[in-house]
Design a protein around this motif. Structure first.
Motif, PDB file in Angstrom:
ATOM      1  N   GLY A 266      37.948  37.110  46.919  1.00 16.10           N
ATOM      2  CA  GLY A 266      36.805  37.880  46.459  1.00 16.10           C
ATOM      3  C   GLY A 266      35.781  37.015  45.764  1.00 16.10           C
ATOM      4  N   ARG A 267      34.644  37.642  45.455  1.00 12.33           N
ATOM      5  CA  ARG A 267      33.557  36.957  44.752  1.00 12.33           C
ATOM      6  C   ARG A 267      33.372  37.606  43.383  1.00 12.33           C
ATOM      7  N   ARG A 268      33.265  36.765  42.376  1.00 13.03           N
ATOM      8  CA  ARG A 268      33.319  37.266  41.001  1.00 13.03           C
ATOM      9  C   ARG A 268      32.083  38.066  40.606  1.00 13.03           C
ATOM     10  N   ILE A 269      32.344  39.162  39.916  1.00 17.14           N
ATOM     11  CA  ILE A 269      31.306  39.952  39.253  1.00 17.14           C
ATOM     12  C   ILE A 269      31.522  39.772  37.751  1.00 17.14           C
ATOM     13  N   LYS A 270      30.548  39.218  37.087  1.00 19.46           N
ATOM     14  CA  LYS A 270      30.668  38.944  35.650  1.00 19.46           C
ATOM     15  C   LYS A 270      29.313  39.255  35.004  1.00 19.46           C
ATOM     16  N   ARG A 271      29.207  40.484  34.501  1.00 14.89           N
ATOM     17  CA  ARG A 271      27.928  40.917  33.939  1.00 14.89           C
ATOM     18  C   ARG A 271      28.184  41.925  32.820  1.00 14.89           C
ATOM     19  N   PRO A 272      27.455  41.819  31.708  1.00 18.00           N
ATOM     20  CA  PRO A 272      27.692  42.742  30.600  1.00 18.00           C
ATOM     21  C   PRO A 272      26.712  43.914  30.583  1.00 18.00           C
ATOM     22  N   LEU A 273      27.154  44.989  29.954  1.00 19.92           N
ATOM     23  CA  LEU A 273      26.282  46.098  29.546  1.00 19.92           C
ATOM     24  C   LEU A 273      26.114  45.975  28.035  1.00 19.92           C
ATOM     25  N   LEU A 342      36.489  51.049  38.166  1.00 24.71           N
ATOM     26  CA  LEU A 342      36.620  49.834  38.972  1.00 24.71           C
ATOM     27  C   LEU A 342      37.943  49.813  39.728  1.00 24.71           C
ATOM     28  N   GLY A 343      38.989  50.359  39.116  1.00 22.40           N
ATOM     29  CA  GLY A 343      40.299  50.385  39.757  1.00 22.40           C
ATOM     30  C   GLY A 343      40.346  51.235  41.003  1.00 22.40           C
ATOM     31  N   GLN A 344      39.464  52.233  41.098  1.00 28.20           N
ATOM     32  CA  GLN A 344      39.455  53.069  42.293  1.00 28.20           C
ATOM     33  C   GLN A 344      38.283  52.776  43.230  1.00 28.20           C
ATOM     34  N   HIS A 345      37.451  51.795  42.861  1.00 25.63           N
ATOM     35  CA  HIS A 345      36.296  51.463  43.703  1.00 25.63           C
ATOM     36  C   HIS A 345      36.779  50.735  44.960  1.00 25.63           C
ATOM     37  N   PRO A 346      36.408  51.179  46.161  1.00 26.19           N
ATOM     38  CA  PRO A 346      36.944  50.578  47.398  1.00 26.19           C
ATOM     39  C   PRO A 346      36.462  49.153  47.652  1.00 26.19           C
ATOM     40  N   ALA A 347      35.364  48.738  47.030  1.00 27.97           N
ATOM     41  CA  ALA A 347      34.815  47.409  47.298  1.00 27.97           C
ATOM     42  C   ALA A 347      35.304  46.363  46.307  1.00 27.97           C
ATOM     43  N   VAL A 348      36.154  46.736  45.361  1.00 32.28           N
ATOM     44  CA  VAL A 348      36.668  45.802  44.365  1.00 32.28           C
ATOM     45  C   VAL A 348      38.064  45.356  44.784  1.00 32.28           C
ATOM     46  N   ASN A 349      38.312  44.043  44.716  1.00 32.27           N
ATOM     47  CA  ASN A 349      39.615  43.494  45.066  1.00 32.27           C
ATOM     48  C   ASN A 349      40.589  43.744  43.917  1.00 32.27           C
ATOM     49  N   LYS A 350      41.576  44.608  44.149  1.00 31.18           N
ATOM     50  CA  LYS A 350      42.523  44.983  43.088  1.00 31.18           C
ATOM     51  C   LYS A 350      43.578  43.895  42.851  1.00 31.18           C
ATOM     52  N   GLY A 351      43.689  42.957  43.794  1.00 29.89           N
ATOM     53  CA  GLY A 351      44.690  41.912  43.637  1.00 29.89           C
ATOM     54  C   GLY A 351      44.225  40.744  42.792  1.00 29.89           C
ATOM     55  N   MET A 352      42.970  40.764  42.357  1.00 31.14           N
ATOM     56  CA  MET A 352      42.442  39.688  41.518  1.00 31.14           C
ATOM     57  C   MET A 352      42.120  40.246  40.132  1.00 31.14           C
ATOM     58  N   THR A 353      41.730  39.347  39.237  1.00 33.76           N
ATOM     59  CA  THR A 353      41.481  39.743  37.848  1.00 33.76           C
ATOM     60  C   THR A 353      40.485  40.885  37.766  1.00 33.76           C
ATOM     61  N   LEU A 354      40.841  41.908  37.003  1.00 35.90           N
ATOM     62  CA  LEU A 354      39.967  43.061  36.811  1.00 35.90           C
ATOM     63  C   LEU A 354      40.105  43.502  35.355  1.00 35.90           C
ATOM     64  N   ILE A 370      31.881  43.421  32.334  1.00 38.06           N
ATOM     65  CA  ILE A 370      32.697  43.766  33.503  1.00 38.06           C
ATOM     66  C   ILE A 370      33.078  42.460  34.196  1.00 38.06           C
ATOM     67  N   TYR A 371      34.361  42.241  34.344  1.00 40.33           N
ATOM     68  CA  TYR A 371      34.869  41.023  34.993  1.00 40.33           C
ATOM     69  C   TYR A 371      35.773  41.477  36.137  1.00 40.33           C
ATOM     70  N   ALA A 372      35.276  41.322  37.355  1.00 40.45           N
ATOM     71  CA  ALA A 372      36.029  41.776  38.530  1.00 40.45           C
ATOM     72  C   ALA A 372      35.604  40.937  39.732  1.00 40.45           C
ATOM     73  N   PHE A 373      36.203  41.217  40.885  1.00 42.89           N
ATOM     74  CA  PHE A 373      35.899  40.481  42.110  1.00 42.89           C
ATOM     75  C   PHE A 373      35.643  41.469  43.241  1.00 42.89           C
ATOM     76  N   SER A 374      34.513  41.275  43.910  1.00 38.42           N
ATOM     77  CA  SER A 374      34.223  42.120  45.070  1.00 38.42           C
ATOM     78  C   SER A 374      35.032  41.623  46.262  1.00 38.42           C
ATOM     79  N   ALA A 375      35.518  42.560  47.055  1.00 32.93           N
ATOM     80  CA  ALA A 375      36.314  42.189  48.226  1.00 32.93           C
ATOM     81  C   ALA A 375      35.462  41.530  49.304  1.00 32.93           C
ATOM     82  N   ASP A 376      34.199  41.904  49.378  1.00 34.33           N
ATOM     83  CA  ASP A 376      33.269  41.327  50.351  1.00 34.33           C
ATOM     84  C   ASP A 376      32.511  40.177  49.683  1.00 34.33           C
ATOM     85  N   LYS A 377      32.609  38.966  50.279  1.00 32.17           N
ATOM     86  CA  LYS A 377      32.001  37.788  49.665  1.00 32.17           C
ATOM     87  C   LYS A 377      30.617  37.470  50.218  1.00 32.17           C
TER      88      LYS A 377
END
Length: 425
Positions: A266-273, A342-354, A370-377
């Motif tokens: 996956g590709r990392r998503i790292k952005r704050p609110l 994020l845990g139920q979002h279909p585009a987030v890779n659940k096997g990587m850090t979330l 939010i620190y997660a990884f998108s399944a589509d790179k």
């Protein structure tokens, strides 16, 4: 009576009264033209034969390597070796009366032979490179650098050979003379030497491959590597411009290679609110009941609220003041909501850090990252996924009584403060 074939014209001219010198030159001219025409004919015949053999082998061969050999004219250069060897044998005959001229011609043909040999080696290496490019295993390797290194050694050997031919000396004498001028050569070929060392290190350490996405801020490069040579690395930026980077800069400066991300899951998503601190508060019982209507966090709120009430009752906590005992906060519940979303979002890779983490508060507020990884790179899809996630979270914030921090606008700054109502004063 035996007659020298190479002197037939010469003897005939003498009989007709032509001077010896003129007869010798005319004899030389005729023999030279005849030898060159014969060499051209042999070259044509040998080339036709080799081309026919090459075409038949290409059709029957299971590999397409021979196709690249033909495309880079390897058989054509090989065909020219045969007439050149014929000219070697013709030199003593043609220059029978001109010993010095024959020596010069022989050296000239030897130099041409060295050049043809270098052309054959170069074409063979280029054919090998193009053939290996068709193999997935070698597609991303810096083959251009390897070919250039081999060709440097080939040209060095070729130039040494030409030097020996011209000067009638030995290679060891040449190296002795070269040692005195080595400092000048090092200065002239500094970039080539640095490029050679860097290219070898880049290849051995697998730092960059063709097709890698790299970011090199010093040279303004941000894109895909399209070519790696001995001296330069070409990067096609995402705006379709081309940036050329010295190869030795890859080992002397710092750059970022995104290959690890591309090969990962996956590709990392790292952005704050950034949440306004003024909007953070404890939740009342009524607030909790209202938030239970949100399906994602209803099980969490039911379980957590019961445990908090049981804890406060067992410890006799005075809940007349909200700060006493254990409590739920709107920012804590929202953090749990983001985690579940994020845990139920279909585009987030659940096997990587979330995870959703709270960073150190600052003048702008409290960053909720939010620190997660998108399944589509892929870049376009990655940006869409990230925007989709934050669109939802920004719209969901008011349901938790939270606000995003924003700097005051000019309208807010120019708006006069509320004063006392003059009509009632």
């Amino acid at each position: 009576m035996y007659t020298d074939l190479n002197r037939i014209l010469y003897n005939h001219l003498l009989k007709t009264g032509v001077g010896e010198e003129v007869a010798a030159y005319l004899n030389l001219l005729v023999l030279l033209i005849g030898s060159l025409l014969l060499a051209a004919l042999v070259d044509f015949v040998v080339w036709k034969i080799l081309r026919t053999i090459s075409v038949r082998l290409a059709r029957k061969s299971a590999t397409n390597f021979d196709n690249y050999l033909v495309a880079h004219r390897v058989p054509r250069y090989v065909a020219r070796i045969v007439p050149l060897l014929l000219l070697f044998e013709a030199v003593p005959i043609v220059f029978v009366d001109f010993g010095r001229g024959g020596s010069i011609a022989l050296k000239l043909f030897q130099i041409i032979l060295v050049v043809f040999t270098l052309l054959i080696v170069k074409s063979f290496f280029r054919s090998t490179k193009d053939y290996l490019r068709t193999k997935p295993r070698y597609r991303d390797k810096p083959l251009d650098s390897y070919i250039q290194v081999f060709m440097i050694f080939a040209w060095i050997i070729g130039l040494l050979t030409i030097f020996v031919i011209i000067t009638d000396t030995t290679v060891w004498k040449f190296f002795t003379a070269l040692g005195a001028a080595s400092a000048i050569f090092l200065l002239i070929f500094k970039d080539s030497i640095l490029g050679l060392v860097a290219s070898v290190q880049v290849s051995i350490n697998d730092m960059v491959r063709i097709g890698d996405w790299i970011t090199f801020d010093k040279y303004g490069a941000d894109g895909d590597v399209i070519e790696i040579t001995l001296a330069t690395v070409k990067v096609q930026n995402f705006d379709k411009t081309i940036t050329t980077i010295p190869t030795y800069a890859l080992i002397s400066d710092s750059f970022k290679n995104w290959r690890g991300m591309q090969e990962s899951g996956g590709r990392r998503i790292k952005r704050p609110l950034t949440i306004s601190q003024k909007s953070i508060r404890f939740l009342s019982d009524q607030d909790v009941e209202d938030l239970k209507r949100i399906e994602l966090i209803r099980p969490y709120l039911v379980d957590r609220n019961e445990k908090i009430k049981a804890h406060n009752q067992s410890h006799g906590v005075d809940k007349g003041l909200a700060v006493n005992g254990r409590n739920l906060t709107n920012v804590g519940v929202f953090r749990k909501y983001v985690q579940e979303y994020l845990g139920q979002h279909p585009a987030v890779n659940k096997g990587m850090t979330l995870m959703v983490r709270q960073l150190q508060p600052g003048p702008e507020g409290i960053p909720l990252e939010i620190y997660a990884f998108s399944a589509d790179k892929r870049w376009e899809n990655y940006e869409y996924i990230m925007a989709d996630i934050f669109d939802h979270l920004l719209a969901a914030l008011p349901f938790f009584g939270l606000e995003i921090f924003e700097w005051p606008t000019s309208q807010v700054l120019l708006k006069p403060p509320h004063g006392p109502d003059l009509k009632t004063s």
